[in-house]
Motif scaffolding. Structure first.
Motif, PDB file in Angstrom:
ATOM      1  N   LEU A  18      -8.583  46.580 -53.535  1.00 19.94           N
ATOM      2  CA  LEU A  18      -9.208  46.995 -54.798  1.00 19.94           C
ATOM      3  C   LEU A  18     -10.733  46.980 -54.717  1.00 19.94           C
ATOM      4  CD1 LEU A  18      -6.879  45.374 -57.482  1.00 19.94           C
ATOM      5  CD2 LEU A  18      -7.003  47.779 -56.774  1.00 19.94           C
ATOM      6  N   ASN A  19     -11.290  46.352 -53.683  1.00 24.28           N
ATOM      7  CA  ASN A  19     -12.744  46.367 -53.480  1.00 24.28           C
ATOM      8  C   ASN A  19     -13.231  47.689 -52.898  1.00 24.28           C
ATOM      9  OD1 ASN A  19     -13.482  43.854 -54.501  1.00 24.28           O
ATOM     10  ND2 ASN A  19     -12.964  42.832 -52.585  1.00 24.28           N
ATOM     11  N   LEU A  20     -12.311  48.534 -52.495  1.00 23.29           N
ATOM     12  CA  LEU A  20     -12.704  49.854 -51.980  1.00 23.29           C
ATOM     13  C   LEU A  20     -13.289  50.694 -53.108  1.00 23.29           C
ATOM     14  CD1 LEU A  20      -9.677  50.851 -49.750  1.00 23.29           C
ATOM     15  CD2 LEU A  20     -12.067  50.830 -49.023  1.00 23.29           C
ATOM     16  N   ASP A  21     -14.395  51.333 -52.824  1.00 25.07           N
ATOM     17  CA  ASP A  21     -14.997  52.283 -53.749  1.00 25.07           C
ATOM     18  C   ASP A  21     -14.525  53.674 -53.328  1.00 25.07           C
ATOM     19  OD1 ASP A  21     -16.640  54.130 -55.042  1.00 25.07           O
ATOM     20  OD2 ASP A  21     -18.482  53.037 -54.629  1.00 25.07           O
ATOM     21  N   ALA A  22     -13.947  54.406 -54.240  1.00 23.82           N
ATOM     22  CA  ALA A  22     -13.400  55.731 -53.931  1.00 23.82           C
ATOM     23  C   ALA A  22     -14.459  56.673 -53.358  1.00 23.82           C
ATOM     24  CB  ALA A  22     -12.766  56.345 -55.182  1.00 23.82           C
ATOM     25  N   GLN A  23     -15.722  56.426 -53.659  1.00 28.55           N
ATOM     26  CA  GLN A  23     -16.807  57.289 -53.179  1.00 28.55           C
ATOM     27  C   GLN A  23     -17.491  56.755 -51.920  1.00 28.55           C
ATOM     28  OE1 GLN A  23     -16.926  60.182 -54.765  1.00 28.55           O
ATOM     29  NE2 GLN A  23     -15.332  59.294 -56.065  1.00 28.55           N
ATOM     30  N   GLY A 137      -1.849  43.862 -39.341  1.00 26.70           N
ATOM     31  CA  GLY A 137      -3.056  43.086 -39.673  1.00 26.70           C
ATOM     32  C   GLY A 137      -4.273  43.605 -38.938  1.00 26.70           C
ATOM     33  N   LYS A 138      -4.118  43.900 -37.657  1.00 27.54           N
ATOM     34  CA  LYS A 138      -5.229  44.459 -36.882  1.00 27.54           C
ATOM     35  C   LYS A 138      -5.613  45.847 -37.406  1.00 27.54           C
ATOM     36  CE  LYS A 138      -4.693  42.037 -32.507  1.00 27.54           C
ATOM     37  NZ  LYS A 138      -4.754  42.214 -31.043  1.00 27.54           N
ATOM     38  N   HIS A 139      -4.610  46.643 -37.731  1.00 22.90           N
ATOM     39  CA  HIS A 139      -4.859  48.002 -38.213  1.00 22.90           C
ATOM     40  C   HIS A 139      -5.564  47.982 -39.573  1.00 22.90           C
ATOM     41  CE1 HIS A 139      -3.028  52.269 -38.909  1.00 22.90           C
ATOM     42  NE2 HIS A 139      -4.316  52.324 -38.670  1.00 22.90           N
ATOM     43  N   PHE A 140      -5.066  47.159 -40.479  1.00 21.60           N
ATOM     44  CA  PHE A 140      -5.702  47.054 -41.796  1.00 21.60           C
ATOM     45  C   PHE A 140      -7.136  46.533 -41.647  1.00 21.60           C
ATOM     46  CE2 PHE A 140      -2.401  47.235 -45.339  1.00 21.60           C
ATOM     47  CZ  PHE A 140      -1.451  47.882 -44.572  1.00 21.60           C
ATOM     48  N   THR A 141      -7.328  45.541 -40.785  1.00 21.21           N
ATOM     49  CA  THR A 141      -8.668  44.988 -40.556  1.00 21.21           C
ATOM     50  C   THR A 141      -9.609  46.082 -40.069  1.00 21.21           C
ATOM     51  OG1 THR A 141      -7.785  42.793 -40.062  1.00 21.21           O
ATOM     52  CG2 THR A 141      -9.989  43.287 -39.212  1.00 21.21           C
ATOM     53  N   HIS A 142      -9.160  46.865 -39.119  1.00 23.33           N
ATOM     54  CA  HIS A 142      -9.953  47.969 -38.571  1.00 23.33           C
ATOM     55  C   HIS A 142     -10.459  48.882 -39.696  1.00 23.33           C
ATOM     56  CE1 HIS A 142     -10.932  51.352 -35.880  1.00 23.33           C
ATOM     57  NE2 HIS A 142     -10.214  52.120 -36.676  1.00 23.33           N
ATOM     58  N   HIS A 143      -9.565  49.268 -40.593  1.00 26.49           N
ATOM     59  CA  HIS A 143      -9.955  50.207 -41.646  1.00 26.49           C
ATOM     60  C   HIS A 143     -10.747  49.537 -42.768  1.00 26.49           C
ATOM     61  CE1 HIS A 143      -8.265  53.787 -39.980  1.00 26.49           C
ATOM     62  NE2 HIS A 143      -7.098  53.195 -39.789  1.00 26.49           N
ATOM     63  N   LEU A 144     -10.488  48.289 -43.061  1.00 27.90           N
ATOM     64  CA  LEU A 144     -11.297  47.599 -44.071  1.00 27.90           C
ATOM     65  C   LEU A 144     -12.723  47.393 -43.559  1.00 27.90           C
ATOM     66  CD1 LEU A 144      -8.660  45.127 -45.517  1.00 27.90           C
ATOM     67  CD2 LEU A 144      -9.632  47.161 -46.628  1.00 27.90           C
ATOM     68  N   LYS A 145     -12.873  47.179 -42.260  1.00 26.94           N
ATOM     69  CA  LYS A 145     -14.219  47.105 -41.675  1.00 26.94           C
ATOM     70  C   LYS A 145     -14.872  48.481 -41.707  1.00 26.94           C
ATOM     71  CE  LYS A 145     -13.843  43.134 -38.625  1.00 26.94           C
ATOM     72  NZ  LYS A 145     -14.037  42.656 -37.227  1.00 26.94           N
ATOM     73  N   GLN A 146     -14.084  49.521 -41.507  1.00 30.68           N
ATOM     74  CA  GLN A 146     -14.606  50.884 -41.512  1.00 30.68           C
ATOM     75  C   GLN A 146     -15.332  51.188 -42.816  1.00 30.68           C
ATOM     76  OE1 GLN A 146     -11.522  53.868 -41.371  1.00 30.68           O
ATOM     77  NE2 GLN A 146     -12.907  55.464 -40.688  1.00 30.68           N
ATOM     78  N   PHE A 147     -14.876  50.592 -43.915  1.00 29.56           N
ATOM     79  CA  PHE A 147     -15.489  50.843 -45.213  1.00 29.56           C
ATOM     80  C   PHE A 147     -16.293  49.645 -45.728  1.00 29.56           C
ATOM     81  CE2 PHE A 147     -12.465  54.234 -44.889  1.00 29.56           C
ATOM     82  CZ  PHE A 147     -13.206  55.308 -45.359  1.00 29.56           C
ATOM     83  N   GLY A 148     -16.566  48.691 -44.858  1.00 30.11           N
ATOM     84  CA  GLY A 148     -17.426  47.571 -45.216  1.00 30.11           C
ATOM     85  C   GLY A 148     -16.824  46.593 -46.213  1.00 30.11           C
TER      86      GLY A 148
END
Length: 151
Positions: A18-23, A137-148
């Motif tokens: 939920l911390n992801l910003d759509a923009q 877990g590794k995959h989700f981490t990769h993408h959560l880092k991708q968006f800071g």
């Protein structure tokens, strides 16, 4: 492997998502936040019985790839491209996609809890539930880092 997101802690995972910003713009790659979530949905569906995975194995170095991918603290490399981005989004907005991802993860748990099975990973071959927990877990981490969302 505490450096990776624990996908079994769904409350924390949901808050992170939920911390992801759509923009938000990615720190690397071309995905938008919603494309990334929809990508994760698809990947989880390959492990929860919704989609059927394929594997052209056995391959001579599958065991080594699995060892390095699952049983080390190695992160996924940035800018790895294993599939093309779809032309259109499936869900009307980011929040709906996040909620669908959480449902797919619940289906993933039930799929493995009802059937004592292994599910194919395209590069690593058959993985059990615990191995998929690590890989997701590794995959989700990769993408959560991708968006800071996480460092």
């Amino acid at each position: 492997m505490n450096q990776f997101v624990d996908i079994t802690n769904r409350k924390v995972l949901y808050r992170l998502l939920l911390n992801l910003d759509a923009q938000a713009k990615p720190l690397w790659g071309k995905m938008t936040p919603q494309q990334m979530i929809e990508h994760l949905i698809t990947q989880v569906q390959y492990t929860n019985g919704v989609r059927i995975p394929t594997w052209d194995g056995p391959h001579e170095n599958t065991a080594t790839r699995k060892q390095n991918g699952i049983y080390t603290n190695n992160e996924m490399p940035r800018n790895i491209i294993l599939e093309e981005l779809p032309e259109a989004l499936t869900y009307p907005d980011l929040e709906t996609a996040i909620n669908q991802l959480m449902k797919e993860l619940d289906t993933f748990d039930r799929h493995f809890n009802t059937l004592n099975l292994k599910v194919i990973h395209g590069g690593f071959g058959p993985l059990d539930y615990n191995e998929w927990i690590i890989w997701h877990g590794k995959h989700f981490t990769h993408h959560l880092k991708q968006f800071g969302v996480i460092d």
